[in-house]
Design a protein around this motif. Structure first.
Motif, short mmCIF file in Angstrom:
data_model
loop_
_atom_site.label_atom_id
_atom_site.label_comp_id
_atom_site.label_asym_id
_atom_site.label_seq_id
_atom_site.Cartn_x
_atom_site.Cartn_y
_atom_site.Cartn_z
N PHE A 11 0.85 -1.19 0.00
CA PHE A 11 0.00 0.00 0.00
C PHE A 11 0.89 1.24 0.00
CE2 PHE A 11 -2.30 -3.39 2.10
CZ PHE A 11 -3.57 -3.33 1.54
N LYS A 12 0.33 2.35 -0.44
CA LYS A 12 1.09 3.60 -0.53
C LYS A 12 1.27 4.23 0.85
CE LYS A 12 1.18 8.13 -2.79
NZ LYS A 12 0.47 9.09 -3.67
N GLN A 13 2.42 4.84 1.05
CA GLN A 13 2.67 5.67 2.23
C GLN A 13 3.72 6.71 1.85
OE1 GLN A 13 5.69 5.83 3.95
NE2 GLN A 13 6.78 4.18 2.91
N THR A 14 3.65 7.87 2.48
CA THR A 14 4.63 8.93 2.20
C THR A 14 5.27 9.47 3.46
OG1 THR A 14 2.92 10.65 2.30
CG2 THR A 14 3.36 9.66 0.14
N GLY A 15 5.08 8.78 4.57
CA GLY A 15 5.63 9.28 5.82
C GLY A 15 5.54 8.22 6.91
N PRO A 16 5.31 8.66 8.15
CA PRO A 16 5.31 7.71 9.27
C PRO A 16 4.12 6.76 9.24
CG PRO A 16 4.66 9.91 10.00
CD PRO A 16 5.12 10.06 8.59
N CYS A 17 4.33 5.57 9.81
CA CYS A 17 3.29 4.57 10.01
C CYS A 17 3.41 4.07 11.44
CB CYS A 17 3.45 3.40 9.04
SG CYS A 17 3.52 3.84 7.30
N ALA A 18 2.28 3.80 12.09
CA ALA A 18 2.34 3.40 13.49
C ALA A 18 1.16 2.51 13.84
CB ALA A 18 2.36 4.63 14.40
N PHE A 19 1.44 1.42 14.58
CA PHE A 19 0.39 0.59 15.14
C PHE A 19 -0.20 1.28 16.37
CE2 PHE A 19 2.98 -2.91 13.18
CZ PHE A 19 1.99 -3.41 12.37
N SER A 20 -1.49 1.06 16.59
CA SER A 20 -2.12 1.59 17.80
C SER A 20 -1.69 0.75 19.00
CB SER A 20 -3.65 1.57 17.66
OG SER A 20 -4.12 0.24 17.51
N PRO A 21 -1.61 1.34 20.19
CA PRO A 21 -1.19 0.58 21.38
C PRO A 21 -2.07 -0.62 21.69
CG PRO A 21 -1.06 2.94 21.80
CD PRO A 21 -1.74 2.78 20.48
N ASN A 22 -3.36 -0.58 21.31
CA ASN A 22 -4.23 -1.72 21.58
C ASN A 22 -4.15 -2.79 20.49
OD1 ASN A 22 -5.62 -0.63 19.41
ND2 ASN A 22 -7.47 -0.12 20.58
N ALA A 23 -3.22 -2.60 19.53
CA ALA A 23 -2.92 -3.59 18.49
C ALA A 23 -4.08 -3.83 17.52
CB ALA A 23 -2.48 -4.92 19.10
N ARG A 24 -5.02 -2.89 17.42
CA ARG A 24 -6.17 -3.08 16.55
C ARG A 24 -6.09 -2.29 15.25
NH1 ARG A 24 -11.43 -1.64 19.66
NH2 ARG A 24 -12.24 -2.10 17.56
N PHE A 25 -5.34 -1.19 15.23
CA PHE A 25 -5.34 -0.30 14.06
C PHE A 25 -3.92 0.02 13.62
CE2 PHE A 25 -9.15 0.77 16.59
CZ PHE A 25 -10.14 0.41 15.68
N LEU A 26 -3.83 0.44 12.36
CA LEU A 26 -2.58 0.90 11.78
C LEU A 26 -2.82 2.28 11.17
CD1 LEU A 26 0.36 0.47 10.81
CD2 LEU A 26 -0.60 -0.65 8.78
N ALA A 27 -2.05 3.27 11.60
CA ALA A 27 -2.17 4.63 11.06
C ALA A 27 -1.06 4.85 10.04
CB ALA A 27 -2.08 5.65 12.19
N VAL A 28 -1.43 5.39 8.88
CA VAL A 28 -0.50 5.59 7.78
C VAL A 28 -0.66 7.01 7.25
CG1 VAL A 28 0.28 4.79 5.52
CG2 VAL A 28 -0.65 3.14 7.17
N ALA A 29 0.46 7.71 7.08
CA ALA A 29 0.43 9.05 6.49
C ALA A 29 0.62 8.94 4.98
CB ALA A 29 1.52 9.91 7.10
N VAL A 30 -0.33 9.51 4.23
CA VAL A 30 -0.25 9.56 2.77
C VAL A 30 -0.43 11.02 2.37
CG1 VAL A 30 -1.14 8.69 0.58
CG2 VAL A 30 -1.27 7.25 2.63
#
Length: 459
Positions: A7-26
């Motif tokens: 998948f595309k990304q242009t910056g930081p990526c981070a898992f949520s502390p509860n291990a349910r979500f992934l945040a991606v900067a595009v």
């Protein structure tokens, strides 16, 4: 190991502390994906390109740093219509972080003029003058009750202890440093470690009430401390130095009980297993196949190269490790312990001596001996321990992953030949990894580690 599509990304990526979500900067968009399906569950649009993201500890809010402006925006997963924007005006913002209660944001202005605590509950803000650093010099207790913030005034360094409930200053004490580099609470919140800049080898241990418990100086007249790390059990403090050594202090007397050297020549007797990455061409016998002239020509146009996989060879000692001598006329020499990380059970520690960028060392702290050496073809870019078991994963910018466990080491050939793994991060439950290329990412599902399993490069 199973890999998702890219998948595309242009910056930081981070898992949520509860291990349910992934945040991606595009670019200017913040994409929130479900970990299990990687489907988009939320999409937020910021005012400019996102350069930094950080989840709140409760995984309900997420912070986006837009340092080009400079400003911050925060978003809520539970209330997508809720918005928050923080702008320090002419003072600017050099760094931002969440407080442990997930309801306050701490920002540091440009030139370290002030640190501001912003409340999401009542829009109140509290200022602390002259923070020592932008991204460093702030540490929270594990229980989230207190913050230690370093400041500097009148050419002297101070530590301010603040309550994370009221944000009142509970105490201030000066520290015996020439130029404080950073600060860390121990994982059990019983002690604070502070170390000086690289020009002065000095490690100081303080109690929360400001008493100096210990002062450690390994040598004088040389570049000093490069990395410091508490073990997860809080019993050990590892100090990596520019002299290419690690010194491990114990929590009872704060004395050195182990020294680990990183020499370019490894000789016996040595109980460590030495693994070296080598190419393994896939040779296919096509002599009995009827191939068209078009196929043969197309294969020749593509270079006619054999498909290359990699594997580990086990070497016998003595072994000479590849070394790079840093130039003497340039600052910040690439030598010393630049990477140092503990396993989750505090038994093992992985390190990298920066003048041997292709070599990872694994130390057994319980037995006080070297457990393994991994010699890669390319410089090691990142190494991370599984948060749930004793498994180390590293990447070198190639399309492969490399793993080490106490039972051995193995290479994993990713299914994307053009994908270069430049960085990796574990999900907090150890179920998967995020692998980052320059402008894309994928996730890799990691099987549970079986203690008696025998791994091979085909897994």
């Amino acid at each position: 190991m199973e890999f998702t599509e890219t998948f595309k990304q242009t910056g930081p990526c981070a898992f949520s502390p509860n291990a349910r979500f992934l945040a991606v900067a595009v670019d200017y968009r913040l994409v929130i994906r479900d970990i299990h399906t990687l489907k988009v569950v939320q999409l937020f649009s910021c005012l400019d390109k996102i350069t930094y993201i950080e989840w709140a500890l409760d995984s309900e809010y997420i912070l986006c740093g837009i340092y080009k402006r400079p400003m911050l925006q925060a978003w809520s997963l539970a209330q997508p219509e809720w918005t928050c924007k923080i702008d320090e005006g002419p003072a600017g913002i050099s760094y931002a972080r969440w407080s442990p209660d997930s309801r306050h944001i701490l920002t540091t202005s440009e030139f370290q003029l002030r640190l501001t605590v912003w409340s999401l509950l009542n829009t109140a803000c509290i200022h602390l003058q002259w923070p020592k650093h932008g991204s460093k010099g702030v540490s929270f207790t594990k229980d989230g009750k207190f913050a230690a913030i370093c400041t500097r005034r009148d050419c002297k360094d101070y530590v301010n202890l603040l309550s994370c409930h009221t944000w009142e200053i509970m105490g201030v004490f000066s520290v015996d440093t020439l130029d404080l580099a950073d600060i860390q609470w121990s994982p059990d919140d019983s002690a604070i470690v502070i170390w000086d800049s690289i020009l002065e080898y000095k490690v100081l241990i303080y109690s929360p009430d400001g008493r100096c418990l210990s002062k450690y100086q390994a040598y004088e007249s040389g570049l000093g401390v490069k990395s410091v790390s508490w073990s997860p059990c809080s019993q050990f403090l590892a100090v990596g130095s520019y002299d290419q050594m690690i010194r491990v202090l114990n929590h009872l007397t704060w004395k050195v009980f182990a020294e680990f050297t990183h020499l370019s020549n490894v000789r016996g007797p040595c109980a460590a297993a030495v693994f070296k990455e080598v190419d393994e061409p896939l040779l296919l016998d096509m002599s009995e196949l009827s191939l068209s002239d078009e196929f043969i020509q197309r294969n020749a146009d593509n270079g006619g190269e054999a498909c290359i996989q990699v594997r580990y060879d086990v070497l016998e000692v003595p072994v000479t490790l590849p070394t790079q001598k840093p130039p003497a006329d340039k600052p910040n020499p690439k030598q010393g312990i630049g990477l140092m990380s503990w396993s989750n059970d505090s038994q093992f520690m992985c390190t990298r001596n920066d003048c041997m960028p292709t070599v990872v060392w694994v130390w057994d702290v319980q037995r006080l001996e070297l457990a393994a050496i991994l010699i890669q073809k390319d410089p090691v870019r990142a190494a991370a321990w599984d948060p749930t078991c004793c498994r180390l994963v590293l990447c070198t910018g190639s399309s492969n992953l490399y793993m080490w466990t106490p039972s051995g080491a193995y290479c994993i050939n990713a299914p994307f030949p053009q994908f270069s793994v430049l960085d990796l991060k574990w999900n907090s439950d150890g179920s998967c990894l995020i692998l980052k290329d320059k402008d894309s990412f994928c996730c890799a599902a990691v099987p549970l580690l079986q203690e008696s399993s025998d791994y091979s490069s085909d897994d």
